[in-house]
Enzyme design. Structure first.
Site, short mmCIF file in Angstrom:
data_model
loop_
_atom_site.label_atom_id
_atom_site.label_comp_id
_atom_site.label_asym_id
_atom_site.label_seq_id
_atom_site.Cartn_x
_atom_site.Cartn_y
_atom_site.Cartn_z
N HIS A 162 1.79 6.86 -0.38
CA HIS A 162 1.01 6.05 0.55
C HIS A 162 -0.43 5.97 0.01
CE1 HIS A 162 -1.16 4.88 4.17
NE2 HIS A 162 0.00 4.56 4.72
N HIS A 200 0.81 -1.23 0.00
CA HIS A 200 0.00 0.00 0.00
C HIS A 200 0.85 1.27 0.00
CE1 HIS A 200 1.07 0.13 4.22
NE2 HIS A 200 0.57 1.35 4.27
#
Length: 162
Positions: A84, A69
Site C-alpha cells: 500500500h 496506489h
C-alpha cells in the site's frame, strides 16, 4: 545441522523479497492504526528511496486498486502480500501512480509493478511510508522479519513458514 537437514528445513521456508528499497519502519510505527495495530496482518513499512514497487516473489496480481496506489499479490505457496504505497493516498485518486501490471497478471520476483511520485505524495500532505503486509498472517506458522534498517530490492524482507 547437517547439510541434508538444512536442505529439508529450507523447503518449509518461503522467501518474500523487498518490493521497495529504503528505510524499514516497524509495523507499530506506521502512521496509520489500520496497519500499525496489525489488523491487516504482520509486516513492515518502507520509506522508499526509489519510487518503484517490484514483485516480492513469483506470483499473481490478485488485486490492483483502480487508483494504482495499492496492489495485492499471492504466490504458489499461498502467501498473500499487500503493498500500500503511502498512507491515505487513495485520496489522491491515482494522481502520481502508474501501474505496469494488471489484475490477473503473473509476475516474476523483481518485476516492476508500480511507479509513484513520492514528492507529489508529500506535496499533497500524505506520508509515503509504504506498508508491506502479509494479509494471511494468521494462517502461517511463522513470519520472520529481516531486521535491517535499510533494505534493497534483492534483500529478503520476510521468511515465512506455512
Amino acid at each position: 545441522m547437517s547439510f541434508l537437514g538444512n536442505l529439508f528445513n529450507k523447503k518449509n521456508e518461503i522467501e518474500v523479497f523487498a518490493p521497495l528499497q529504503g528505510k524499514v519502519v516497524k509495523l507499530n510505527e506506521i502512521p496509520d492504526p489500520v496497519f500499525s495495530s496489525g489488523m491487516m496482518g504482520d509486516g513492515v513499512g518502507i520509506e522508499a528511496s526509489e519510487n518503484l514497487v517490484k514483485a516480492p516473489f513469483d506470483g499473481e496480481v490478485v488485486t490492483l486498486f483502480p487508483t494504482n496506489h495499492a496492489i495485492g499479490l499471492i504466490n504458489a505457496e499461498g502467501v498473500e502480500v499487500l503493498i500500500h504505497v503511502g498512507i491515505n493516498t487513495v485520496e489522491m485518486n491515482g494522481e502520481g501512480f502508474k501501474a505496469h501490471v494488471a489484475q490477473g497478471d503473473k509476475v516474476k520476483q523483481g518485476e516492476l509493478l508500480l511507479e509513484f511520485d513520492a514528492d507529489l505524495i508529500h506535496e499533497k500532505g500524505y506520508s509515503s511510508v509504504t506498508p508491506v503486509i502479509i494479509t494471511n498472517s494468521a494462517e502461517l506458522k511463522s513470519i520472520q522479519i529481516n531486521n535491517k534498517e535499510n533494505i534493497d530490492f534483492s534483500d529478503e524482507l520476510f521468511t515465512v513458514e506455512k
